[in-house]
Structure formats: structure tokens, C-alpha cells
Design a protein around this motif. Structure first.
Motif, mmCIF file in Angstrom:
data_model
loop_
_atom_site.group_PDB
_atom_site.id
_atom_site.type_symbol
_atom_site.label_atom_id
_atom_site.label_comp_id
_atom_site.label_asym_id
_atom_site.label_seq_id
_atom_site.Cartn_x
_atom_site.Cartn_y
_atom_site.Cartn_z
ATOM 1 N N LEU A 128 14.834 -4.317 -136.096
ATOM 2 C CA LEU A 128 15.977 -3.478 -136.424
ATOM 3 C C LEU A 128 17.293 -3.998 -135.807
ATOM 4 N N PRO A 129 17.350 -4.403 -134.538
ATOM 5 C CA PRO A 129 18.601 -4.945 -133.988
ATOM 6 C C PRO A 129 19.044 -6.233 -134.698
ATOM 7 N N ARG A 130 18.075 -7.059 -135.092
ATOM 8 C CA ARG A 130 18.413 -8.288 -135.800
ATOM 9 C C ARG A 130 19.007 -7.975 -137.168
ATOM 10 N N ARG A 168 20.598 -5.237 -137.972
ATOM 11 C CA ARG A 168 21.938 -4.703 -137.738
ATOM 12 C C ARG A 168 22.938 -5.830 -137.438
ATOM 13 N N ALA A 169 22.537 -6.791 -136.634
ATOM 14 C CA ALA A 169 23.411 -7.922 -136.299
ATOM 15 C C ALA A 169 23.738 -8.741 -137.553
ATOM 16 N N ALA A 211 11.905 -4.601 -132.808
ATOM 17 C CA ALA A 211 12.776 -5.741 -132.499
ATOM 18 C C ALA A 211 13.458 -6.239 -133.763
#
Length: 198
Positions: free
Chosen positions: A4-6, A8-9, A2
Motif C-alpha cells: 500500500l505505501p508503494r 501511494r508513492a 507493505a
């Protein structure tokens, strides 16, 4: 995972932020504020001149009582020049800007006549108060010229940004209320070469 998406954002937000800050999106408001600051300096110098005038008029009054008409014109021109208010938010209005400029030009002309009157009075020309005030007024006129030159330069940069690409697009999208600002003009009679006769 979880995390990794943060990450990237956050990275995407950082890239978008850096891209927007480097693309000139802030040029329009930055240049507008510079022009407003330069305009404030012009007003500051005009106010300095207006503040000197009563002292100069009083000094001349003591020596040149018969020049009451010239003194009255200077006082009236000062009153008119200080009654017309043009602030940074209205420098995009050509009519108000012209009224302000005309009043300042009228005051400059009246002051020129007052200084010319002083030439007829040797005692006045040697008065230390008058000499100091005359010197301060000359210095202020020079400051006004510099402040106007600086204002014209900042307005030129701002108006160029509004009229060229990509500034034109950025202004249309993000700053639709941005309008070109007015600059100073000179009267047609000031554009002719002076005639010198001996």
C-alpha cells in the motif's frame, strides 16, 4: 500491507509528474528549440543564396566585362556575409546578430545592383542560364523572407514566455541561463515610403 505505501508513492509521483508537465515547465526549452530550429532554416536559406551567387556572377561576367566593379562588390559582399557565423547558441548576442544582419543586408544591396546592371544588356537578359539563376535567386529571397518571418514568430513566443508569468518564474527557477533572443530589424532607410516619379 507493505504494498500500500508503494502504491501511494507511485500514485503521488504520477500526480506530481502530470501536474508539472501540464503547468508549462517544458515551455521554455520547447520554445527555445523551436526558435533555434527556425534560425537554422534562416541560415539554410542564406546559404542557398550564397551558393547561387558565384554562378550568377560568372554568367554576368561573360556579358558585362565593363561592370567589373559591381561584380567585385557582389563577390566581396558574399565573402563577408559567409564569413560571419551566428549559430543558434549566439542569437542572444545583439552585437553578433547585428553584424550578421548588416552583412546580409549589404549582400542583398549588391545583388540588387547586379540585377540592375543586367537591364543594360539585352543579350544577358535573354540568356537562359541567367534567367534560371535570376529566378532561383528571386525564389531564394522569398524563402529568406518566409524563414525570417517564421523565426521572428518563434522568437516572439519564446521571449514572451520568458517575460510573462508563470514562464518568467519557471525560467528563473529551472532555466536561469535562458535569455531573450534577437529578432531582425530593418534599416531606417527601408522604413520610408519609396518615392515614385514619372
Amino acid at each position: 500491507m507493505a504494498f500500500l505505501p508503494r502504491l501511494r508513492a507511485a500514485a503521488a509521483a504520477l500526480v506530481v509528474g502530470l501536474t508539472l508537465s501540464a503547468c508549462g515547465i517544458n515551455n521554455v526549452p520547447t520554445l527555445e528549440e523551436q526558435a533555434k530550429g527556425a534560425w537554422s532554416e534562416v541560415q539554410n536559406q542564406y546559404q542557398r543564396r550564397a551558393d547561387l551567387i558565384p554562378n550568377l556572377v560568372e554568367t554576368v561576367k561573360g556579358y558585362a566585362k565593363q561592370e567589373q566593379d559591381t561584380l567585385t562588390k557582389v563577390t566581396e559582399a558574399r565573402a563577408k556575409a559567409t564569413s560571419i557565423k551566428v549559430d543558434a547558441s549566439t542569437i542572444t548576442d545583439p552585437e553578433k546578430f547585428k553584424q550578421f544582419q548588416d552583412a546580409q543586408n549589404q549582400l542583398s544591396g549588391a545583388l540588387g545592383r547586379l540585377i540592375a546592371v543586367s537591364e543594360a544588356y539585352p543579350d544577358l537578359k535573354s540568356n537562359q542560364n541567367f534567367l534560371a539563376l535570376q529566378s532561383q535567386l528571386e525564389g531564394t529571397e522569398n524563402r529568406i523572407a518566409v524563414a525570417r518571418r517564421d523565426y521572428i514568430g518563434t522568437v516572439r513566443a519564446y521571449n514572451t514566455e520568458l517575460r510573462t508569468i508563470p514562464g518568467r518564474w519557471i525560467a528563473a527557477i529551472f532555466y536561469p541561463s535562458a535569455k531573450p533572443m534577437e529578432t531582425f530589424t530593418t534599416a531606417p532607410e527601408n522604413q520610408a515610403a519609396p518615392k515614385v516619379t514619372f
